[in-house]
Enzyme design. Structure first.
Site, mmCIF file in Angstrom:
data_model
loop_
_atom_site.group_PDB
_atom_site.id
_atom_site.type_symbol
_atom_site.label_atom_id
_atom_site.label_comp_id
_atom_site.label_asym_id
_atom_site.label_seq_id
_atom_site.Cartn_x
_atom_site.Cartn_y
_atom_site.Cartn_z
ATOM 1 N N CYS A 95 0.811 -1.229 0.000
ATOM 2 C CA CYS A 95 0.000 0.000 0.000
ATOM 3 C C CYS A 95 0.839 1.271 0.000
ATOM 4 O O CYS A 95 0.375 2.319 -0.438
ATOM 5 C CB CYS A 95 -0.927 0.025 1.211
ATOM 6 S SG CYS A 95 -1.996 -1.405 1.333
ATOM 7 N N HIS A 347 -8.982 3.207 -2.572
ATOM 8 C CA HIS A 347 -7.602 2.898 -2.182
ATOM 9 C C HIS A 347 -6.991 1.915 -3.169
ATOM 10 O O HIS A 347 -6.919 0.721 -2.910
ATOM 11 C CB HIS A 347 -7.603 2.326 -0.759
ATOM 12 C CG HIS A 347 -6.279 1.834 -0.279
ATOM 13 N ND1 HIS A 347 -5.070 2.367 -0.691
ATOM 14 C CD2 HIS A 347 -5.975 0.844 0.607
ATOM 15 C CE1 HIS A 347 -4.086 1.723 -0.071
ATOM 16 N NE2 HIS A 347 -4.603 0.797 0.710
ATOM 17 N N CYS A 378 -0.921 2.678 6.795
ATOM 18 C CA CYS A 378 -0.492 1.340 7.178
ATOM 19 C C CYS A 378 -0.092 0.583 5.917
ATOM 20 O O CYS A 378 -0.496 0.936 4.809
ATOM 21 C CB CYS A 378 -1.593 0.604 7.929
ATOM 22 S SG CYS A 378 -3.126 0.351 6.995
#
Length: 400
Positions: A95, A347, A378
């Site tokens: 991510c 996302h 995160c």
């Protein structure tokens, strides 16, 4: 001894974020075309950037295969029409891919190796689901290095709920509702549109144009959120409503040394202050931004009270709430995700870090009373990433 150079964020743009899957608007669009479209858009709105002065291109993707493979930074640079003298490479930190693209190239600029660089990320989760085709080493489970749930991000979010009873499902739902409402208001007020690059899209009904994020749900209610299923655990607390969805999209940013930016007449939207990454137990992946933020603050000689704006990636509402609780920040603090976050906007994994930066940069310009801002997220397999930025428009005056 190499001289240290100040690093500035000159500009950043992104494509609208789409829903992943056959019904998503980018189902018939290649991943590399998404990032190339963003890159061309960024260069077009910065015509004073000499293309041959770009020293590096770093593009992140979590699942580097198919049209997300083949050294994305280099292939995207060629496809975007940059001179063949411009090199590029790909990055994977799940991510935090785009965030790592920025910090990696910023380190090169600070050292003096680069003058101008392009950093971003792309994720087409419709074509390339997270982890598809990966082959985790059997030792992870056979030697109990991690639990079987460590690779399931939703399960790691449930574990944060387990660990902190004050982080209730009701709080997560309220936070998620606020994200949807803030994103809808941001669109209504024209806050997000200036940094979106429209993308031509093709569907069964013909050609169209993607001009806004596809996953927004402004009609969301607390009652609706409360009724959603908990797919990661029976009677759990994580739902599709209080977590980010599966999305497609790309982001790109232009970084420069402060000296070269001035030489070329480029204005800086932000100045890099510090950054840090940190690791935590993979089973509680969402707590990663807590130690990475503490580390970045320490390196900057700042405290959390110095941060006037927060752009936190909303992989899961509970993950953001865990950071806010740790630092004593209220759930509704107006400094946090003023224009909504990933729960509403989307996302697309490796692209999201630069989205946070784009939104923070735009808020800096509107709020000269704010000196420092934080972008944090995160990261899968138990990591966190944090970048602290300074507002070049800071005027030292208190908010009226």
């Amino acid at each position: 001894m190499a001289e240290r150079h100040e690093v500035v964020f000159v500009d950043g743009v992104r494509t609208p974020f789409g829903r992943a899957g056959e019904k998503g608007m980018y189902w018939n669009t290649r991943a590399d075309d998404l990032v190339v479209k963003a890159m061309v858009g960024l260069l077009e709105r910065n015509p004073d950037v000499p293309r041959d002065r770009v020293d590096e291109v770093a593009i992140a993707a979590t699942t580097q295969q198919g049209d997300q493979g083949l050294t994305l930074g280099r292939t995207a640079a060629l496809l975007a029409g940059l001179p063949k003298s411009v090199p590029g490479f790909a990055i994977d930190r799940m991510c935090a891919g785009a965030m790592t693209s920025v910090t990696t190239l910023a380190g090169g600029i600070a050292f003096g190796a680069y003058d101008l660089a392009l950093a971003g990320g792309v994720e087409h989760m419709g074509r390339h689901p997270m982890g598809f085709g990966a082959d985790p080493n059997p030792r992870f489970l056979s030697e109990k290095l991690v639990s079987g749930e460590a690779l399931n991000m939703g399960s790691t979010a449930e574990r944060i709920h387990d660990r902190f009873p004050l982080l209730t499902k009701e709080r997560s739902d309220r936070y998620a509702l606020a994200s949807q409402q803030k994103a809808a208001a941001a669109y209504d007020n024209g806050k997000l549109q200036p940094d979106l690059i429209p993308v031509s899209i093709r569907s069964e009904s013909g050609w169209g144009l993607a001009t806004r994020d596809e996953a927004l749900r402004p009609e969301t209610t607390l009652e609706g959120l409360a009724a959603l299923k908990t797919p990661f655990r029976a009677h759990g607390r994580v739902t599709a409503g209080n977590a980010s969805g599966l999305n497609d999209g790309a982001t790109i940013s232009l970084l420069a040394s402060e000296t070269v930016a001035k030489e070329l007449g480029l204005s800086a939207k932000m100045t890099l202050v510090s950054f840090a990454f940190a690791g935590v137990e993979p089973e509680i992946m969402g707590l990663g931004p807590v130690p990475s933020t503490e580390k970045a603050l320490r390196k900057a000689g700042l405290s959390i009270t110095d941060i006037g704006l927060f752009e936190l990636n909303e992989a899961f509402a509970v993950q953001v709430l865990s950071l806010l609780d740790h630092f004593g920040i209220a759930d509704e603090d107006p400094r946090v995700n003023q224009w909504g976050g990933a729960i509403a906007i989307g996302h697309p994994l490796a692209s999201s870090g630069v989205r946070l930066m784009i939104q923070l940069a735009a808020q800096f310009k509107e709020q000269p009373h704010v000196r420092y801002g934080l972008t944090a997220m995160c990261v899968g397999l138990g990591q966190g990433g944090s970048v602290i930025w300074e507002n070049p428009y800071f005027d030292g005056k208190k908010k009226k």
